[in-house]
Motif scaffolding. Structure first.
Motif, mmCIF file in Angstrom:
data_model
loop_
_atom_site.group_PDB
_atom_site.id
_atom_site.type_symbol
_atom_site.label_atom_id
_atom_site.label_comp_id
_atom_site.label_asym_id
_atom_site.label_seq_id
_atom_site.Cartn_x
_atom_site.Cartn_y
_atom_site.Cartn_z
ATOM 1 N N GLU A 59 0.830 -1.198 0.000
ATOM 2 C CA GLU A 59 0.000 0.000 0.000
ATOM 3 C C GLU A 59 0.867 1.252 0.000
ATOM 4 O OE1 GLU A 59 -2.381 0.366 3.510
ATOM 5 O OE2 GLU A 59 -0.662 0.394 4.854
ATOM 6 N N ARG A 60 0.312 2.331 -0.519
ATOM 7 C CA ARG A 60 0.973 3.631 -0.498
ATOM 8 C C ARG A 60 0.115 4.582 0.326
ATOM 9 N NH1 ARG A 60 1.370 1.436 -5.443
ATOM 10 N NH2 ARG A 60 -0.589 2.396 -6.125
ATOM 11 N N LEU A 61 0.769 5.334 1.197
ATOM 12 C CA LEU A 61 0.065 6.280 2.059
ATOM 13 C C LEU A 61 0.325 7.702 1.589
ATOM 14 C CD1 LEU A 61 0.873 4.753 5.579
ATOM 15 C CD2 LEU A 61 -1.124 4.330 4.130
ATOM 16 N N HIS A 62 -0.730 8.499 1.568
ATOM 17 C CA HIS A 62 -0.627 9.894 1.150
ATOM 18 C C HIS A 62 -1.287 10.791 2.194
ATOM 19 C CE1 HIS A 62 0.429 8.452 -2.910
ATOM 20 N NE2 HIS A 62 -0.578 7.609 -2.776
ATOM 21 N N LEU A 77 4.013 8.923 1.895
ATOM 22 C CA LEU A 77 4.515 9.016 3.261
ATOM 23 C C LEU A 77 5.414 7.830 3.578
ATOM 24 C CD1 LEU A 77 1.327 10.121 5.244
ATOM 25 C CD2 LEU A 77 2.992 11.528 4.021
ATOM 26 N N GLU A 78 6.469 8.100 4.308
ATOM 27 C CA GLU A 78 7.346 7.031 4.753
ATOM 28 C C GLU A 78 6.628 6.202 5.810
ATOM 29 O OE1 GLU A 78 11.293 8.098 5.869
ATOM 30 O OE2 GLU A 78 11.267 9.908 4.648
ATOM 31 N N GLN A 79 6.715 4.891 5.696
ATOM 32 C CA GLN A 79 6.091 4.019 6.684
ATOM 33 C C GLN A 79 6.714 4.263 8.054
ATOM 34 O OE1 GLN A 79 3.543 2.104 6.210
ATOM 35 N NE2 GLN A 79 3.387 1.987 3.983
ATOM 36 N N GLY A 80 5.876 4.581 9.022
ATOM 37 C CA GLY A 80 6.355 4.799 10.382
ATOM 38 C C GLY A 80 7.004 6.145 10.617
ATOM 39 N N GLU A 81 7.057 7.015 9.602
ATOM 40 C CA GLU A 81 7.693 8.333 9.740
ATOM 41 C C GLU A 81 6.822 9.391 9.074
ATOM 42 O OE1 GLU A 81 10.273 9.336 11.381
ATOM 43 O OE2 GLU A 81 10.997 7.388 12.069
ATOM 44 N N TRP A 82 5.639 9.605 9.625
ATOM 45 C CA TRP A 82 4.754 10.604 9.043
ATOM 46 C C TRP A 82 5.237 12.006 9.385
ATOM 47 C CZ3 TRP A 82 -0.695 8.268 10.512
ATOM 48 C CH2 TRP A 82 -0.833 7.032 9.859
ATOM 49 N N PRO A 83 4.991 12.963 8.505
ATOM 50 C CA PRO A 83 5.521 14.321 8.691
ATOM 51 C C PRO A 83 4.681 15.169 9.642
ATOM 52 C CG PRO A 83 4.275 14.218 6.663
ATOM 53 C CD PRO A 83 4.279 12.814 7.217
ATOM 54 N N ALA A 84 5.240 16.319 10.031
ATOM 55 C CA ALA A 84 4.537 17.257 10.905
ATOM 56 C C ALA A 84 3.548 18.114 10.123
ATOM 57 C CB ALA A 84 5.539 18.152 11.630
ATOM 58 N N ARG A 137 7.084 14.888 -3.339
ATOM 59 C CA ARG A 137 7.020 13.446 -3.133
ATOM 60 C C ARG A 137 8.184 12.994 -2.248
ATOM 61 N NH1 ARG A 137 4.620 9.137 -5.498
ATOM 62 N NH2 ARG A 137 3.649 10.467 -7.075
ATOM 63 N N LEU A 138 7.881 12.139 -1.279
ATOM 64 C CA LEU A 138 8.906 11.594 -0.398
ATOM 65 C C LEU A 138 9.370 10.243 -0.911
ATOM 66 C CD1 LEU A 138 7.231 12.283 3.062
ATOM 67 C CD2 LEU A 138 8.994 13.643 1.951
ATOM 68 N N ASP A 139 10.616 9.915 -0.617
ATOM 69 C CA ASP A 139 11.101 8.579 -0.930
ATOM 70 C C ASP A 139 10.494 7.596 0.055
ATOM 71 O OD1 ASP A 139 12.697 9.475 -2.977
ATOM 72 O OD2 ASP A 139 14.385 9.894 -1.634
ATOM 73 N N VAL A 140 10.082 6.458 -0.434
ATOM 74 C CA VAL A 140 9.518 5.435 0.434
ATOM 75 C C VAL A 140 10.661 4.670 1.088
ATOM 76 C CG1 VAL A 140 8.084 3.368 0.560
ATOM 77 C CG2 VAL A 140 7.497 5.210 -1.033
ATOM 78 N N ARG A 141 10.628 4.586 2.397
ATOM 79 C CA ARG A 141 11.663 3.828 3.113
ATOM 80 C C ARG A 141 11.429 2.343 2.900
ATOM 81 N NH1 ARG A 141 12.712 5.443 9.149
ATOM 82 N NH2 ARG A 141 13.533 7.232 8.006
ATOM 83 N N ARG A 142 12.421 1.670 2.410
ATOM 84 C CA ARG A 142 12.298 0.240 2.127
ATOM 85 C C ARG A 142 12.555 -0.566 3.387
ATOM 86 N NH1 ARG A 142 9.492 0.214 -2.470
ATOM 87 N NH2 ARG A 142 10.396 1.612 -3.990
#
Length: 199
Positions: free
Chosen positions: A149-152, A181-188, A194-199
């Motif tokens: 899944e991709r989170l936005h 959004l990076e999994q487990g690292e949502w922004p303030a 576009r953010l890079d997805v953390r693998r």
């Protein structure tokens, strides 16, 4: 009797596990605990018939846990859900107040886009502590059962809530163009790029 219970116990336990793990709503989860209760009573019957004290004690304890689950999901949570739905219905019928949408209904709500097609699912929302406004909604799209899944992050002002659910004027391609959004690292705040997805 113990032979019949020996069949009922595993079948009920497996069905109940599916019902609760699927997270299909308050009442289905509550009924899952009822089926779990049937399973734990059946396992206790097997334990008594075969002299397995450890199995009896384990399922005696689980019967108590299942009773608590039934009370929580078919009692307390169901009453909250009924109250939320009643407030939404009353506000929709009234011309004196704005239509309400329960906060508890946001998480898991399907998001429809332009043309009425489903874009994804709202999985969470971040609120500002200073003015109690929603900073952004987190929308999931793509993948299956959470895999891939991709989170936005979506601006809440772009979403219209109603008793029928949540909708916006975006297309599927518009949503996919939003930053991931990076999994487990949502922004303030809502990302501007576009953010890079953390693998």
């Amino acid at each position: 009797m113990s032979d019949l219970a020996g069949w009922i116990a595993p079948v009920a336990t497996m069905i109940a596990a599916i019902m609760t793990a699927a997270n299909l709503g308050t009442r289905i989860t509550g009924w899952g605990f009822i089926v779990f209760m049937i399973g734990s009573v059946a396992w206790s019957t097997v334990a008594i018939g075969t002299g397995q004290t450890n199995l009896l004690w384990t399922n005696g304890f689980l019967t108590i846990v299942n009773a608590i689950g039934i009370w929580r999901w078919l009692g307390r949570e169901a009453r909250h859900e009924d109250g939320r739905e009643a407030a939404t219905a009353h506000s929709a019928e009234s011309t004196d107040v704005a239509t309400l949408f329960g906060m508890g209904s946001i998480v898991g709500a399907p998001l429809t886009g332009r043309g009425g097609g489903r874009l994804g699912t709202i999985v969470d929302g971040m609120m500002r502590c200073d003015n109690r406004d929603l900073a952004y909604l987190v929308v999931s799209e793509g993948g299956m059962a959470g895999l891939g899944e991709r989170l936005h992050a979506l601006d809440p002002s772009a979403v219209h809530f109603s008793p029928a659910g949540a909708r916006c004027d975006l297309t599927a391609s518009d949503l996919q163009e939003l930053a991931i959004l990076e999994q487990g690292e949502w922004p303030a705040e809502i990302p501007k790029t576009r953010l890079d997805v953390r693998r």
